[in-house]
Design a protein around this motif. Structure first.
Motif, PDB file in Angstrom:
ATOM      1  N   GLU B 368      37.493 -19.707   0.562  1.00  0.00           N
ATOM      2  CA  GLU B 368      36.497 -19.171  -0.381  1.00  0.00           C
ATOM      3  C   GLU B 368      35.239 -18.784   0.394  1.00  0.00           C
ATOM      4  N   LEU B 369      34.405 -17.988  -0.254  1.00  0.00           N
ATOM      5  CA  LEU B 369      33.104 -17.677   0.339  1.00  0.00           C
ATOM      6  C   LEU B 369      32.283 -18.959   0.408  1.00  0.00           C
ATOM      7  N   CYS B 370      31.503 -19.115   1.467  1.00  0.00           N
ATOM      8  CA  CYS B 370      30.685 -20.320   1.634  1.00  0.00           C
ATOM      9  C   CYS B 370      29.726 -20.471   0.446  1.00  0.00           C
ATOM     10  N   CYS B 373      26.492 -18.205   0.103  1.00  0.00           N
ATOM     11  CA  CYS B 373      26.688 -16.950   0.859  1.00  0.00           C
ATOM     12  C   CYS B 373      26.144 -15.757   0.060  1.00  0.00           C
ATOM     13  N   GLY B 374      25.485 -14.848   0.750  1.00  0.00           N
ATOM     14  CA  GLY B 374      24.930 -13.664   0.100  1.00  0.00           C
ATOM     15  C   GLY B 374      25.975 -12.774  -0.552  1.00  0.00           C
ATOM     16  N   HIS B 375      27.207 -12.801  -0.024  1.00  0.00           N
ATOM     17  CA  HIS B 375      28.275 -12.002  -0.634  1.00  0.00           C
ATOM     18  C   HIS B 375      28.501 -12.414  -2.089  1.00  0.00           C
ATOM     19  N   ARG B 376      28.292 -13.715  -2.374  1.00  0.00           N
ATOM     20  CA  ARG B 376      28.485 -14.190  -3.763  1.00  0.00           C
ATOM     21  C   ARG B 376      27.528 -13.455  -4.694  1.00  0.00           C
ATOM     22  N   ASP B 377      26.268 -13.384  -4.305  1.00  0.00           N
ATOM     23  CA  ASP B 377      25.272 -12.712  -5.154  1.00  0.00           C
ATOM     24  C   ASP B 377      25.524 -11.212  -5.208  1.00  0.00           C
ATOM     25  N   MET B 378      26.014 -10.664  -4.104  1.00  0.00           N
ATOM     26  CA  MET B 378      26.345  -9.237  -4.092  1.00  0.00           C
ATOM     27  C   MET B 378      27.473  -8.943  -5.101  1.00  0.00           C
ATOM     28  N   TYR B 401      34.050 -10.714   3.041  1.00  0.00           N
ATOM     29  CA  TYR B 401      33.918 -10.196   1.679  1.00  0.00           C
ATOM     30  C   TYR B 401      35.269  -9.851   1.049  1.00  0.00           C
ATOM     31  N   THR B 402      36.352  -9.837   1.851  1.00  0.00           N
ATOM     32  CA  THR B 402      37.686  -9.663   1.274  1.00  0.00           C
ATOM     33  C   THR B 402      37.985 -10.812   0.308  1.00  0.00           C
ATOM     34  N   LEU B 403      37.346 -11.972   0.547  1.00  0.00           N
ATOM     35  CA  LEU B 403      37.529 -13.123  -0.339  1.00  0.00           C
ATOM     36  C   LEU B 403      36.989 -12.840  -1.742  1.00  0.00           C
TER      37      LEU B 403
END
Lengths: 191, 553
Positions: B368-370, B373-378, B401-403
């Motif tokens: 999973e994303l940490c 992680c900023g990708h989560r908010d993105m 970000y593939t996650l």
């Protein structure tokens, strides 16, 4: 002499530090080592394991065969069960009891404990609590190394030397915390 | 000097002795140390599991620094390969590393370098990923070796891997051909004690005019190709005497031909279950025909053990099928995935032991994303901004970000190859899909996104490219990214994206509303727009903090 050890946990929980200590000690004993580990995608919070094999003769395969692990050493209780098919009939299991829940469907703790107790006489360890007593919860992996130490085929003092070598650069205090954590884990297994 | 049976004794069980002067190395690190000790002047690579640790080891090496071995990351595998070829042209030894699918990117350079040949030794270390632990497929790089008709080495152990590197560079210079060293995940990511030899020095600068080799105009290419064909018997001859190829004595009607680390599982099963079948270990290609013939003549049945595709099994079977051959194609071994000792034992007729089952309560634990992680908010912002469109599609790419494809986000709908997010979104936009949105990381954009963006600009395709800029190549462990921050903006401007359609957002919870608005505006724009979601990787920051704490710098 040959020992097959499966180290189990979740990506980021520090099983590779456990492996590194055993590796260091085994190398200094002049033993042969194969230690397969997981890099890449699973390191992001996924299930990770390391197959660690040590012997006083040539080892061919990097992976442990089913039913031949002398020890499953886990830093997370559900992860200990994931590798049961590898456990030898006379193999041992030692696991930390703190669940790491980052997915749906994690079983209730009482059911998990009952399942763990089915596998012979597992060494069940409140590793985080013991590590806190030793000085830092971050040392729970060394508590677990201590708990598994009697089944590794390597003398505890050799493993302690490994801890000294690996944590030495981080200063005396860190080394002492980790050694204390290791010894507390070892006491649990020896009593 | 090329190692053969006569000048380097293979380590058999009888000659085994405990050695104390060893260091514990991953297979990938054994490649690196072996290459350093073989006198390389540079390594060129793009990160990719399971090959990344080769270059990282060289980057950390004090000896490499002192020797001036260049080692920073390349933009992609093709630029890496070509630079390595250039170093070889100039007379020096160069190493180029990539994962198996990276060789698809570098294939043009690789295939043609077999036609030009090399000057200084050029070794391609390519890491395949059978079982697809961290990859889109399990393609077998030995096929590329056959395609290019050059030598391929496939060592079985970490020590053999180390020893093979000097051999590979010598072979490369002797034959004036690039040499592939093929490794697989298990060997790359497993540690063992490795004994080092005395290092050899680097080659002097020695660039030679050889346009008849290096200018691949048709008349030159034809004669070079002829030359490559003429070399084949010599390559086969060298395989016959290579220390990587050797028979293991045995008896009985069933023999095993074991390639690469297939040898390890074969020998492990043989020892564990007291089998005494004949084994032929293969670690250097093209195949040593005499050795192979001897095995096939002596046995009624031959089990072909390959970690990867059944490349040689298919050859041994032939179009009409030889009844003698067993392996992945007749179910003796599974058609896909990594080998294990148990699979080998089973294929050799040993019943598997009864073992405990995995209790049904043991649910999967996907990556999973940490946390944080900023990708989560993105992805939160993208999901809301695009959610207004009932039927929406987001094209994506290869990285952490593939996650975002997994729950709870399910935000992206494709991941094919490096850079395909932009070009697939462009094609879908051409087909009429609105909005056409894609998500690509900073490092992947540098790797293969820029050319696709140029296509979109040239066509004025209505397309929004979200560049997830975390200033690192995060999935492989935080390597330097070739383009991030303000450089990304300048690249997009340079490629012709309009300035006011290059927007930057900071993916943080507190900016959610603002970010949704920016994304919504650009999704609605009927042209090429860029939204850079810029926030540093947490892991990278933590790593830097640890480094600072350790070094005091």
């Amino acid at each position: 002499m040959q020992k097959n050890i499966i180290l189990a946990g979740v990506g980021g929980q520090g099983i590779l530090s456990i492996a590194a200590v055993i590796d260091w000690a085994a190398l200094n004993e002049g033993l042969e080592i194969r230690q397969a580990e997981v890099h890449g995608m699973s390191q992001r919070g996924g299930a990770v394991q390391s197959h660690l094999r040590i012997a006083d003769h040539e080892i061919f395969a990097d992976l442990i065969a089913l039913g031949t692990a002398d020890l499953i050493l886990s830093v997370e209780p559900l992860e200990a069960l994931r590798y049961l098919p590898y456990l030898a009939p006379d193999g041992h299991m030692a696991t930390a009891l703190e669940p790491f829940i980052n997915m749906p469907g994690y079983p209730p703790m009482d059911e998990l404990l009952a399942e763990l107790r089915k596998s012979g006489r597992p060494v069940l360890v409140h590793a985080a609590e013991i590590a806190r007593e030793a000085g830092s919860t971050r040392a729970s992996n060394m508590v677990m190394l201590g708990a598994g130490a009697p089944f590794t085929g390597i003398a505890p003092e050799k493993l302690e030397a490994g801890i000294e070598a690996l944590f030495g650069a981080k200063g005396r205090e860190i080394v002492d915390i980790n050694i204390r954590a290791f010894r507390k884990g070892l006491e649990l297994s020896n009593t | 000097m090329i190692f053969t049976h006569s000048n380097r004794a293979p380590e058999g069980a009888n000659q085994y002795r405990a050695r104390m002067n060893r260091q514990l190395l991953l297979g990938a690190e054994a490649v690196a140390q072996g290459a350093l000790d073989a006198g390389i002047s540079g390594v060129y690579a793009y990160p990719g599991t399971p090959s990344t640790e080769i270059t990282e080891y060289i980057q950390r090496s004090k000896a490499a620094r002192e020797g001036g071995v260049r080692s920073s990351w390349s933009t992609n595998e093709k630029t890496a390969y070509e630079a390595a070829l250039g170093m070889s042209y100039a007379g020096k030894r160069s190493l180029v590393c990539m994962k198996h699918v990276g060789l698809n990117v570098a294939a043009d350079a690789f295939m043609n370098s077999a036609i030009t040949g090399v000057n200084g030794g050029l070794v391609l270390a390519v890491a395949d990923d059978p079982s697809m632990h961290s990859s889109q497929n399990e393609q077998d790089s030995r096929v590329y070796g056959r395609f290019a008709m050059g030598p391929v080495l496939e060592p079985a152990s970490q020590q053999e891997l180390y020893d093979s590197m000097l051999h590979a560079f010598e072979l490369s210079e002797a034959m004036r051909l690039p040499v592939i060293v093929r490794i697989t995940t298990r060997l790359s990511h497993s540690r063992a004690g490795v004994e080092q030899r005395t290092a050899v020095g680097q080659n002097p600068l020695h660039a030679e005019y050889a346009p008849e080799r290096f200018v691949l105009m048709p008349h030159n290419a034809r004669s070079q190709y002829r030359h490559l064909l003429d070399l084949q018997p010599t390559l086969e001859e060298l395989s016959e005497s290579s220390f990587l190829n050797r028979p293991v004595e045995g008896k009985g009607p069933v023999g095993v031909i074991a390639f690469g680390i297939g040898y390890n599982y074969t020998m492990e099963a043989r020892v564990a279950h007291g089998l005494d079948c004949r084994v032929l270990k293969i670690g250097q290609y093209p195949l040593p025909r005499k050795m192979v013939n001897e095995l096939f003549d002596a046995c009624a049945e031959v089990l072909v053990v390959e970690e990867g595709y059944p490349v040689y099994e298919e050859l041994f079977r032939g179009y009409f099928g030889s009844p003698k051959v067993r392996g992945r194609m007749d179910g003796a071994l599974p058609r896909t995935g990594e080998l294990t000792t148990d699979l080998l034992a089973s294929a050799l007729g040993v019943p598997l032991p009864e073992t405990a089952a995995v209790p049904s309560m043991v649910v999967n634990r996907p990556p999973e994303l940490c946390k944080g992680c900023g990708h989560r908010d993105m992805f939160d912002a993208i999901n809301i901004a695009i959610g207004k469109h009932a039927d929406h599609h987001v094209f994506s790419d290869i990285g952490c970000y593939t996650l975002g494809a997994l729950p709870p986000y399910r935000a992206i709908h494709t991941c094919v190859d490096m850079g395909a997010s932009i070009t697939m979104a462009k094609g879908a936009a051409d087909a009429g899909l609105r909005p056409a949105v894609c998500v690509i990381g900073d490092s992947t954009f540098a790797h293969s996104g820029m050319t696709g963006l140029l296509d979109a600009v040239n066509d004025r395709s209505p397309l929004t490219v979200v560049i997830a800029d975390n200033d690192t190549t995060a999935m492989t462990g935080g390597q330097h990214s070739s383009a991030s921050g303000s450089k990304l903006v300048r690249i997009c401007l340079g490629l012709g994206v309009e300035e006011h359609h290059i927007r930057t957002i900071v993916p943080l919870r507190k900016n959610l509303e603002e970010n949704i608005a920016v994304l919504g505006e650009e999704f609605a724009y009927e042209g090429v727009s860029i939204v850079i979601a810029k926030r540093d990787c947490l892991e990278k920051a933590a790593k830097e903090k640890r480094r600072t704490a350790a070094t005091g710098k």
